[in-house]
Design an enzyme around this catalytic site. Structure first.
Site, short mmCIF file in Angstrom:
data_model
loop_
_atom_site.label_atom_id
_atom_site.label_comp_id
_atom_site.label_asym_id
_atom_site.label_seq_id
_atom_site.Cartn_x
_atom_site.Cartn_y
_atom_site.Cartn_z
N ASP A 125 0.84 -1.20 0.00
CA ASP A 125 0.00 0.00 0.00
C ASP A 125 0.87 1.25 0.00
O ASP A 125 2.04 1.20 0.40
CB ASP A 125 -0.87 0.05 1.27
CG ASP A 125 -2.06 -0.92 1.21
OD1 ASP A 125 -2.32 -1.51 0.15
OD2 ASP A 125 -2.72 -1.06 2.26
N ARG A 175 -1.53 -0.64 -8.35
CA ARG A 175 -2.90 -0.21 -8.01
C ARG A 175 -2.91 1.31 -8.15
O ARG A 175 -2.07 1.99 -7.59
CB ARG A 175 -3.26 -0.58 -6.58
CG ARG A 175 -4.58 0.04 -6.14
CD ARG A 175 -4.79 -0.04 -4.62
NE ARG A 175 -4.78 -1.37 -4.14
CZ ARG A 175 -4.34 -1.72 -2.92
NH1 ARG A 175 -3.85 -0.81 -2.10
NH2 ARG A 175 -4.36 -2.97 -2.54
C1 LIG Z 1 -8.91 -1.24 -3.20
C2 LIG Z 1 -8.48 0.11 -2.74
C3 LIG Z 1 -7.21 0.27 -2.18
C4 LIG Z 1 -6.77 1.52 -1.78
N1 LIG Z 1 -5.49 1.68 -1.34
C5 LIG Z 1 -5.04 2.92 -1.06
C6 LIG Z 1 -3.66 3.14 -0.76
O1 LIG Z 1 -2.83 2.23 -0.73
N2 LIG Z 1 -3.28 4.42 -0.47
C7 LIG Z 1 -4.15 5.47 -0.49
O2 LIG Z 1 -3.75 6.61 -0.26
N3 LIG Z 1 -5.47 5.27 -0.78
C8 LIG Z 1 -5.92 4.04 -1.05
N4 LIG Z 1 -7.24 3.86 -1.38
C9 LIG Z 1 -8.22 4.96 -1.15
C10 LIG Z 1 -8.34 5.86 -2.34
O3 LIG Z 1 -7.15 6.60 -2.48
C11 LIG Z 1 -9.54 6.83 -2.20
O4 LIG Z 1 -9.38 7.61 -1.07
C12 LIG Z 1 -10.88 6.15 -2.12
O5 LIG Z 1 -10.95 5.05 -2.97
C13 LIG Z 1 -11.98 7.12 -2.52
O6 LIG Z 1 -11.77 7.57 -3.83
P1 LIG Z 1 -12.74 7.20 -5.05
O7 LIG Z 1 -11.90 7.03 -6.27
O8 LIG Z 1 -13.60 6.08 -4.69
O9 LIG Z 1 -13.55 8.54 -5.30
P2 LIG Z 1 -14.48 9.41 -4.34
O10 LIG Z 1 -14.83 10.59 -5.15
O11 LIG Z 1 -13.89 9.62 -3.01
O12 LIG Z 1 -15.74 8.50 -4.14
C14 LIG Z 1 -16.65 8.22 -5.19
C15 LIG Z 1 -17.96 7.77 -4.57
O13 LIG Z 1 -17.74 6.55 -3.87
C16 LIG Z 1 -18.46 6.51 -2.66
N5 LIG Z 1 -17.53 6.41 -1.54
C17 LIG Z 1 -16.22 6.71 -1.53
N6 LIG Z 1 -15.68 6.45 -0.32
C18 LIG Z 1 -16.70 5.99 0.46
C19 LIG Z 1 -16.79 5.55 1.79
N7 LIG Z 1 -15.74 5.50 2.58
N8 LIG Z 1 -18.00 5.12 2.25
C20 LIG Z 1 -19.08 5.13 1.44
N9 LIG Z 1 -19.05 5.55 0.18
C21 LIG Z 1 -17.88 5.98 -0.32
C22 LIG Z 1 -19.26 7.79 -2.60
O14 LIG Z 1 -20.52 7.54 -3.14
C23 LIG Z 1 -18.49 8.72 -3.49
O15 LIG Z 1 -19.31 9.70 -4.05
C24 LIG Z 1 -7.67 2.64 -1.86
C25 LIG Z 1 -8.93 2.48 -2.42
C26 LIG Z 1 -9.33 1.26 -2.88
C27 LIG Z 1 -10.67 1.13 -3.53
#
Ligand SMILES: Cc1cc2nc3c(=O)[nH]c(=O)nc-3n(C[C@H](O)[C@H](O)[C@H](O)COP(=O)(O)OP(=O)(O)OC[C@H]3O[C@@H](n4cnc5c(N)ncnc54)[C@H](O)[C@@H]3O)c2cc1C
Length: 299
Positions: A125, A175
Site C-alpha cells: 500500500d 494499483r
Molecule cells: C482497493 C483500494 C485500495 C486503496 N489503497 C489505497 C492506498 O494504498 N493508499 C491510499 O492513499 N489510498 C488508497 N485507497 C483509497 C483511495 O485513495 C480513495 O481515497 C478512495 O478510494 C476514494 O476515492 P474514489 O476514487 O472512490 O472517489 P471518491 O470521489 O472519493 O468516491 C466516489 C464515490 O464513492 C463513494 N464512496 C467513496 N468512499 C466511500 C466511503 N468510505 N463510504 C461510502 N461511500 C464511499 C461515494 O458515493 C463517493 O461519491 C484505496 C482504495 C481502494 C478502492
C-alpha cells in the site's frame, strides 16, 4: 466538500470509539482472520477476488512490526489452506518503515517470499508523502528479487506521472487510487476534477507501458473512463482488474462484475480498526452523519 461536511468530519474525533465502531464496522471484516475468511468466501462466491489487509500502521516498536509480519505469513497459509481467491496488501509503517527502512524491507521481503512459496502475490500500500520514496525503493528492490510484488500510485500526487516512468520495465503491477491522506498543495493536486484528470492520465500511461493495473475507485466517472480506456487499448480480461473497498458501493461492484470485469475487494481485519475507519468516514460525510446522530442521541 461543503463547509457543513467539513465541520462534520472535524467533529468525528470527539465521538466515543464504541459509537464510531458501530457505524464503521461496514468497512472492516472483523477482529480476527476467521472473520476475514468468512467475508472473502462470500465475495468469492459472488465472483469477486479479495486482498487482505492486517489493520495497523505507524508502529514504533520492533516487536509489533515482527508480530504483524508473522500475522501476514499466517494470512497466506490460511488463503492456501482455505483455497480462497485472495492476495495480501501491507502497509510499510506497520512493518517498521518509521523504525528503519532496511528492517522494513526485510519484513516485507519475508512476506513476499512466503507469498511466492504459495504462488501468490503481495501488494505494498502507499501511505502519506513522508513514506513515498522509501516505499517505492522497497517495492522496486523486492519486485526485482521476487517478481510477485506490486505497488500503489496515488493520482492526487503531482509526482505520479513521473513515478510511472520509473516502474520496472517488466512485470510491474500497480494499483492506481486517488489517494486518501491529507497532503499539502505543494505535493498534491487539490481540485476534485483535477485529481480525476490526473487519474485518467496516469491510467492511460500505465496501460501504454504494459503495466497490470488495479483500477481502485468507486467514482462512477472514473469507472466509466477506465472502461473506455480498456476498450480503446483492447485490454484482455487478465491485463487489469477493478478494485473496491469493503463496505463501499456494493451495487457498483455487482455492475462491474456483471459487465465481465475482474474485481478485487480490499478486506481489512484486526483490532487496530480506528485510524482506518476514521479515514473511511472522512471520505463519506453521509456515514459520518450517522455516527454523529448516534452520538448526539446518546446511543
Ligand atoms: C482497493 C483500494 C485500495 C486503496 N489503497 C489505497 C492506498 O494504498 N493508499 C491510499 O492513499 N489510498 C488508497 N485507497 C483509497 C483511495 O485513495 C480513495 O481515497 C478512495 O478510494 C476514494 O476515492 P474514489 O476514487 O472512490 O472517489 P471518491 O470521489 O472519493 O468516491 C466516489 C464515490 O464513492 C463513494 N464512496 C467513496 N468512499 C466511500 C466511503 N468510505 N463510504 C461510502 N461511500 C464511499 C461515494 O458515493 C463517493 O461519491 C484505496 C482504495 C481502494 C478502492
Amino acid at each position: 466538500m461543503s463547509a457543513f461536511n467539513r465541520l462534520l468530519v472535524t467533529t468525528l474525533p470527539l465521538v466515543p470509539k464504541p459509537i464510531v465502531r458501530r457505524v464503521a464496522s461496514r468497512y472492516v471484516a472483523g477482529e480476527t482472520l476467521e472473520d476475514a475468511v468468512r467475508v472473502i468466501r462470500t465475495l468469492n462466491r459472488e465472483g469477486a477476488m479479495a486482498t487482505v489487509d492486517v489493520l495497523g500502521e505507524e508502529v514504533s516498536e520492533r516487536e509489533k512490526a515482527l508480530a504483524a509480519m508473522e500475522e501476514n505469513l499466517r494470512v497466506y497459509e490460511t488463503i492456501a489452506r482455505e483455497k480462497l481467491d485472495a492476495n495480501v496488501s501491507v502497509k510499510p509503517t506497520l512493518l517498521g518503515l518509521k523504525i528503519d527502512e532496511d528492517f522494513c524491507r526485510d519484513n516485507i521481503g519475508r512476506i513476499a517470499e512466503t507469498a511466492k512459496e504459495h504462488g501468490n502475490f503481495l501488494r505494498i500500500d502507499m501511505e502519506d508523502k513522508s513514506t513515498t520514496d522509501a516505499t517505492l525503493r522497497i517495492y522496486r528492490d523486492l519486485q526485482a528479487r521476487h517478481g510477485n510484488v506490486g505497488c500503489v500510485l496515488q493520482a492526487y500526487m503531482r509526482r505520479t506521472l513521473g513515478d510511472v516512468d520509473d516502474l520496472p520495465a517488466q512485470g510491474a503491477s500497480v494499483r492506481l487510487c486517488k489517494g486518501i491522506y491529507i497532503e499539502p498543495r505543494q505535493v498534491a493536486w487539490k481540485g476534485y476534477e483535477t485529481v480525476r484528470a490526473n487519474y485518467v492520465n496516469a491510467l492511460e500511461k500505465l496501460i501504454l507501458r504494459g503495466v497490470y493495473v488495479g483500477i481502485a475507485t468507486h467514482d462512477e466517472y472514473l469507472a466509466c473512463a477506465a472502461s473506455a480506456l480498456i476498450d480503446k487499448h483492447g485490454l484482455k480480461r487478465d491485463q487489469y482488474e477493478f478494485q473496491m473497498l469493503l463496505g463501499v458501493d456494493d451495487e457498483l461492484r455487482r455492475i462491474l462484475l456483471a459487465a465481465g470485469h475482474r474485481l478485487r475487494v480490499y478486506v481489512p481485519y484486526g483490532r487496530d480498526w480506528y485510524p482506518y475507519s476514521m479515514r473511511r468516514l472522512r471520505e463519506n460525510p453521509e456515514v459520518a452523519r450517522h455516527v454523529l446522530r448516534a452520538f448526539l442521541a446518546g446511543k
